[in-house]
Design an enzyme around this catalytic site. Structure first.
Site, PDB file in Angstrom:
ATOM      1  N   ARG A 282      -3.198   3.114   7.768  1.00 33.38           N
ATOM      2  CA  ARG A 282      -3.786   4.100   6.851  1.00 33.38           C
ATOM      3  C   ARG A 282      -4.761   3.365   5.941  1.00 33.38           C
ATOM      4  NH1 ARG A 282      -0.425   5.547   2.234  1.00 33.38           N
ATOM      5  NH2 ARG A 282      -2.047   4.450   1.114  1.00 33.38           N
ATOM      6  N   HIS A 286      -3.265   7.869   0.556  1.00 33.09           N
ATOM      7  CA  HIS A 286      -2.254   8.738   1.185  1.00 33.09           C
ATOM      8  C   HIS A 286      -2.768  10.176   1.153  1.00 33.09           C
ATOM      9  CE1 HIS A 286       1.339  10.838   2.264  1.00 33.09           C
ATOM     10  NE2 HIS A 286       1.297  11.485   1.109  1.00 33.09           N
ATOM     11  N   TYR A 295      -0.410  -0.151  -5.631  1.00 34.22           N
ATOM     12  CA  TYR A 295       0.774  -0.658  -4.909  1.00 34.22           C
ATOM     13  C   TYR A 295       0.462  -1.505  -3.680  1.00 34.22           C
ATOM     14  CZ  TYR A 295      -0.046   3.602  -2.112  1.00 34.22           C
ATOM     15  OH  TYR A 295      -0.619   4.583  -1.345  1.00 34.22           O
TER      16      TYR A 295
HETATM   17  C1  LIG Z   1      11.323  15.936   2.957  1.00 34.82           C
HETATM   18  C2  LIG Z   1      10.199  15.333   2.171  1.00 34.82           C
HETATM   19  N1  LIG Z   1      10.423  14.252   1.407  1.00 34.82           N
HETATM   20  C3  LIG Z   1       9.401  13.701   0.725  1.00 34.82           C
HETATM   21  C4  LIG Z   1       8.151  14.246   0.768  1.00 34.82           C
HETATM   22  C5  LIG Z   1       7.002  13.598  -0.005  1.00 34.82           C
HETATM   23  N2  LIG Z   1       6.132  12.927   0.945  1.00 34.82           N
HETATM   24  C6  LIG Z   1       4.960  13.468   1.337  1.00 34.82           C
HETATM   25  S1  LIG Z   1       4.149  12.520   2.441  1.00 34.82           S
HETATM   26  C7  LIG Z   1       5.351  11.342   2.403  1.00 34.82           C
HETATM   27  C8  LIG Z   1       5.219  10.089   3.223  1.00 34.82           C
HETATM   28  C9  LIG Z   1       5.228  10.322   4.685  1.00 34.82           C
HETATM   29  O1  LIG Z   1       4.888   9.130   5.345  1.00 34.82           O
HETATM   30  P1  LIG Z   1       4.681   9.049   6.887  1.00 34.82           P
HETATM   31  O2  LIG Z   1       5.711   9.868   7.580  1.00 34.82           O
HETATM   32  O3  LIG Z   1       4.588   7.619   7.254  1.00 34.82           O
HETATM   33  O4  LIG Z   1       3.299   9.792   7.149  1.00 34.82           O
HETATM   34  P2  LIG Z   1       1.839   9.371   6.626  1.00 34.82           P
HETATM   35  O5  LIG Z   1       1.643  10.063   5.314  1.00 34.82           O
HETATM   36  O6  LIG Z   1       1.782   7.895   6.527  1.00 34.82           O
HETATM   37  O7  LIG Z   1       0.893   9.914   7.640  1.00 34.82           O
HETATM   38  C10 LIG Z   1       6.371  11.699   1.521  1.00 34.82           C
HETATM   39  C11 LIG Z   1       7.547  10.862   1.214  1.00 34.82           C
HETATM   40  C12 LIG Z   1       7.962  15.393   1.555  1.00 34.82           C
HETATM   41  N3  LIG Z   1       6.767  15.968   1.678  1.00 34.82           N
HETATM   42  N4  LIG Z   1       8.996  15.913   2.264  1.00 34.82           N
END
Ligand SMILES: Cc1ncc(C[n+]2csc(CCOP(=O)(O)OP(=O)(O)O)c2C)c(N)n1
Ligand SMILES: [Mg+2]
Length: 388
Positions: A282, A286, A295
């Site tokens: 990435r 985010h 971070y």
């Molecule tokens: C159940 C839940 N927990 C926490 C969140 C907050 N949240 C949004 S995106 C994210 C990270 C997801 O990371 P990843 O699966 O690696 O996908 P990326 O964003 O890197 O594409 C989190 C923790 C959420 N949306 N849903």
């Protein structure tokens, strides 16, 4: 499942079977989970492993290239619009275009796709008009349902929650004896969600025609993969459930297409699911609500610039005499124009009707909600806001 249950203390002949007592005896897996090789077909220098080159026509290769450029152009324009206050929160995809586009290239219109929020490059390729995606990201509910005749699920912001429904869809295909497949995309962070493990298990046991694409981009907001999981080989999850699993260079469009194509063929053939861990990065935020400089060390990002999936594919296409600097320029400009046209269409669309905020939940509105609606409408009236 009860009918398959066997008494593990007895062999089929009725003799007593002694269960293994030590972990080393129990570990009968011939697979070393730490060493699943990463498949690469096209490297950073544009060198290609010809034995594995997917058989795409020249025309299709150029379509794929354009889809990657369009994804990057859409991404940059959305970021600009958000910074101008004309777009809602948005999750950029810069650097992940090979992974995102590659996972839908082998799909037919009859196959299904279950995206994540970072998959807009794939959604555009599947037939979502860009202004439709803009409505979605700007928070209009009409942006969420997939367009008619596009076999996609809407994405879910609840991490990992869309993976089980995708498996259900695959099980439905088996039930209806259809020879199609489902591709579902989720992140390294999502792989820690319980629902994803349940989905893998269901798919494996029921041989659901599902291609799991875990887009391992190194980060889940501010959590690096090393803190996310003690086994950074996320493909090992698939192995654990009995699913054929591979790791792929997610910045290599040819490897992505090859892997998903093979997996889709297996699925359509009745051979069940495949787990693909696509290793990418990435490079950007985010979401637009995030500031990664607080971070992560920006030095970490630099090498990924050299692994840019678009530049790599350009070298390949130039070597095949399919692309020149002039045609790159033309394609880039036409993508820019297409995105601008979508943006202008989006700007000309009606804005939200504030009166609608209480609709769509209940057929018969509960009294308490109806009281709140009246109060809210009174406030809109006081402020002179129009609504229906
Ligand atoms: C159940 C839940 N927990 C926490 C969140 C907050 N949240 C949004 S995106 C994210 C990270 C997801 O990371 P990843 O699966 O690696 O996908 P990326 O964003 O890197 O594409 C989190 C923790 C959420 N949306 N849903
Ligand atoms: Mg991630």
């Amino acid at each position: 499942m009860a009918s398959h249950h066997q008494d593990k203390t007895k062999s089929s002949a009725g003799d007593e079977v002694i269960p293994p007592s030590t972990p080393s005896e129990m570990n009968t897996s011939p697979i070393d989970l730490g060493h699943i090789e990463v498949m690469q077909i096209l490297n950073e220098h544009g060198e290609v492993d010809q034995g594995l080159e997917p058989s795409l026509s020249d025309e299709r290769l150029l379509e794929v290239y354009r889809a990657m450029i369009l994804a990057r152009t859409f991404d940059q324009r959305m970021l600009t619009m958000q910074r101008q206050g004309r777009m809602g929160t948005f999750a950029p995809n810069t650097g992940q275009e090979a992974c995102t586009v590659g996972q839908v290239v082998p799909l037919t219109k009859d196959d299904w796709y279950s995206p994540s929020y970072r998959s807009f490059g794939a959604q555009i390729m599947r037939g979502w008009p860009m202004e439709h995606l803009m409505r979605l990201w700007a928070g209009f509910h009409d942006g969420f349902p997939p367009p008619e005749n596009v076999n996609d699920l809407p994405f879910s912001i609840v991490i990992g929650s869309h993976v089980l429904p995708a498996v259900g869809l695959g099980m439905g295909m088996n039930y209806k004896k259809k020879n199609d497949c489902v591709v579902v995309n989720f992140g390294d962070g999502a792989s820690s969600q319980g629902a994803v493990s349940e989905a893998l298990n269901f798919a494996a046991v029921y041989k659901a025609p599902v291609v799991f694409v875990c887009e391992n981009n190194g980060w889940a907001i501010s959590t690096p993969t090393a803190k996310q999981t003690a086994n950074e080989v996320i493909a090992a999850r698939g192995v654990a459930y009995g699913i054929p699993s591979i790791r792929v260079d997610g910045n290599d469009i040819l490897a992505m297409v090859f892997a998903v194509d093979e997996a889709a063929k297996r699925a359509r053939n009745g051979d069940g699911p495949t787990f693909i861990e696509a290793i990418t990065y990435r490079m950007s935020l985010h979401t637009t609500a995030d500031d990664p400089t607080v971070y992560r060390d920006e030095q970490e990002v630099l090498p990924w610039g050299k692994r840019c999936p678009i530049t790599r594919f350009e070298i390949y296409l130039k070597n095949k005499n399919l692309l020149t600097n002039d045609s790159i320029q033309e394609i880039t400009e036409s993508c820019e124009q297409e995105v601008i046209a979508a943006r202008d269409k989006f700007y000309s669309m009606p804005s939200a009707n504030p009166g609608e905020i209480f609709d769509h939940l209940y057929e018969i509105m509960p009294e308490e909600l109806s009281r709140q609606r009246d109060e809210y409408r009174k406030r809109l009236d006081d402020k002179g806001v129009d609504y229906e």
